[in-house]
Design an enzyme around this catalytic site. Structure first.
Site, PDB file in Angstrom:
ATOM      1  CE  LYS A 122      14.168   6.841  -8.388  1.00 48.24           C
ATOM      2  NZ  LYS A 122      13.201   7.470  -9.699  1.00 48.24           N
ATOM      3  CG  ASP A 227       9.917  13.196 -16.961  1.00 50.39           C
ATOM      4  OD1 ASP A 227      10.121  13.548 -17.977  1.00 50.39           O
ATOM      5  OD2 ASP A 227      10.447  13.436 -16.393  1.00 50.39           O
TER       6      ASP A 227
END
Length: 497
Positions: A122, A227
């Site tokens: 990532k 989130d």
């Protein structure tokens, strides 16, 4: 944004990496690093360093800026190469594969480890056009007022790795963190699919309870995801096991807006299950009643708001718990009073009350007053019979919906005005007629949507010239007048000669 192409990495020399790290070190104190400072930090001769700089600039690893002085700065591609070089030197990554995901603040790639297993890389890329408000919405900078996007991406990666490592140690379903360097994180590859790609579930109630219990469990450890939705969760196709991803925005349960963030995560899950799977839950967790802090990971990780609002959080929680206890006591006392009154009533009155209770029991309440813990409950919701969505009938003419009432009121006003004008005609005569005509003309002008621009003709030009107006037509008339004067002078010269 330069496209990520790691093939150039194989052909780079040690001197090129030395110059690239010199640019990175110079950017700690300079937005644009001067060329002389790069040569000095790299420890190379001026000729050799300038040659390496031209090669790096050719491969778009650094950016040249000569507005104020001759200097360079790192690009995201150059920062990626420095991180990959560190991973390969540590013996973590062997090869980089295809891209499997793109987000508003990161890119996801498949990589191969030195032992041959596949993993996920990532790369944080803050500062994209879609997410420029990160400096205001996240507290990465703390006491600093400004910083480069590269530095903020590094802070985001370090924070996410810390959260992932702590949650994985406490048994949360997260990917296994392997290593972190600069703005890149290497983690294990999860054998699941994104929850947003799932079209149907055999038992949506089971998955719903798992997700809600996961939100509550996070809060019991002092953290809120902020989130938690279908894009940041992954589900196994057969076992329906949930895995969480994306952690840099997590905050503490002592944050001043912790209740709002917790309710937002719960509402995201409820709305998504109702829209996608037609599953409408009757029970969901509440922040102050269902959350009891057991482990304070927020203080260990120094999450956002972990120490600033602890006293306010405790006071607010005690007030809410007291108010809920009062409501429960009032309900219990009300039931006791009702039972005593029932005993005193005659038999006919008891029969009428029994009928009312049966009719009220058939109606489903909109919201339960008591909030119960999901862990101790069994029935978490109900599924609608028939999966067809409800169609809302709308009128074909938009004026009937929005402006119908306004048009009706206008017509009524006009009719009332006409009646008043007729009465005035009988009394005053012709003077009132003239006033009424002017009013109607003004109203008609107001109702007109807009006048078209008149075409410019010779007659309009002549009229504007007579009036002495300036503008587009006046400019053209001036040119016509000049040409006429020239022609008149030429004719006079011919006569004289």
């Amino acid at each position: 944004m330069v496209k990520f192409d790691p093939s150039v990495l194989r052909y780079m020399s040690k001197d090129e990496f030395r110059v690239l790290t010199a640019v990175e070190m110079g950017m700690k104190n300079h937005e644009i690093v001067p060329t002389e400072l790069i040569c000095r930090i790299a420890g190379l001769k001026k000729g050799g360093a300038s040659k390496m700089i031209t090669l790096l600039h050719k491969n778009k690893l650094i950016f040249h800026d000569a507005k104020k002085y001759d200097g360079y700065r790192l690009t995201y591609l150059g920062y990626d190469f420095l991180a990959l070089k560190a991973f390969s030197a540590r013996g973590k990554i062997k090869a980089v594969g295809r891209q499997i995901g793109v987000g508003k603040e990161s890119d996801i790639f498949v990589v191969q480890l030195t032992d041959g297993k596949e993993a996920v890389l990532k790369i944080h890329r803050l500062g994209r056009v879609s997410f420029r408000a990160v400096k205001n919405k996240r507290d990465y900078l703390l006491h600093r007022k400004s910083a480069s996007w590269l530095y903020m991406s590094r802070l985001a990666a370090l924070r996410e790795y810390a959260y992932m490592n702590a949650l994985h140690k406490h048994g949360f379903p997260t990917p296994t963190p392997i290593d972190v360097n600069r703005h890149c994180i290497v983690m294990s590859k999860v054998n699941s699919i994104p929850f947003s790609q799932v079209r149907s579930l055999g038992d949506p109630g089971l998955v719903y309870t798992r997700m809600m219990n996961l939100i509550v469990r996070l809060a019991e450890h002092g953290l809120i995801h902020c989130d938690f939705n279908e894009f940041n969760t992954m589900i196994h196709e057969t076992t329906h096991k949930i895995t969480m991803i994306d952690f840099p925005q997590m905050v503490s349960t002592k944050h001043k807006d912790a209740e709002e963030y917790f309710n937002r995560d719960v509402e995201c899950v409820r709305v998504y299950f109702g829209r996608r799977f037609k599953f409408h839950a009757e029970k969901w967790p509440k922040f102050f009643t269902d959350v009891k802090t057991e482990v304070s990971l927020d203080t260990e990780l120094e999450a956002s708001g972990y120490k600033n609002h602890e006293a306010e959080y405790q006071a607010y929680r005690s007030v809410i718990l007291r108010s809920e206890e009062k409501e429960i006591k009032e309900e219990e006392t009300g039931k006791e009073v009702m039972a005593e009154e029932k005993e005193e009533l005659p038999e006919e009155g008891k029969e009428l009350l029994a009928k009312k209770e049966v009719s009220s029991a058939s109606k489903t309440p909109m919201d339960a007053k008591k909030s119960t813990n999901l862990k101790n409950s069994e029935n978490f919701g109900k599924v609608e019979e028939g999966g067809d969505e409800k169609v809302i009938e709308t009128s074909e003419d938009p004026l009937e919906e929005k402006g119908g009432s306004q048009v009706a009121t206008r017509d009524e006003k006009n009719t009332n005005q006409d009646e008043d004008e007729v009465e005035d005609e009988d009394e005053d005569g012709a003077s009132t007629r003239a006033v009424a005509d002017t009013k109607n003309e003004d109203e008609k002008k107001k109702r007109r949507p807009g006048r078209r621009k008149k075409r410019i003709t010779r007659e309009s030009i002549r009229a504007k010239v007579k009036k002495g107006l300036k503008g587009r037509a006046g400019g053209r008339t001036r040119n016509v007048q000049k040409n006429r004067k020239k022609q008149a002078l030429k004719e006079r010269i011919k006569e004289w000669t």
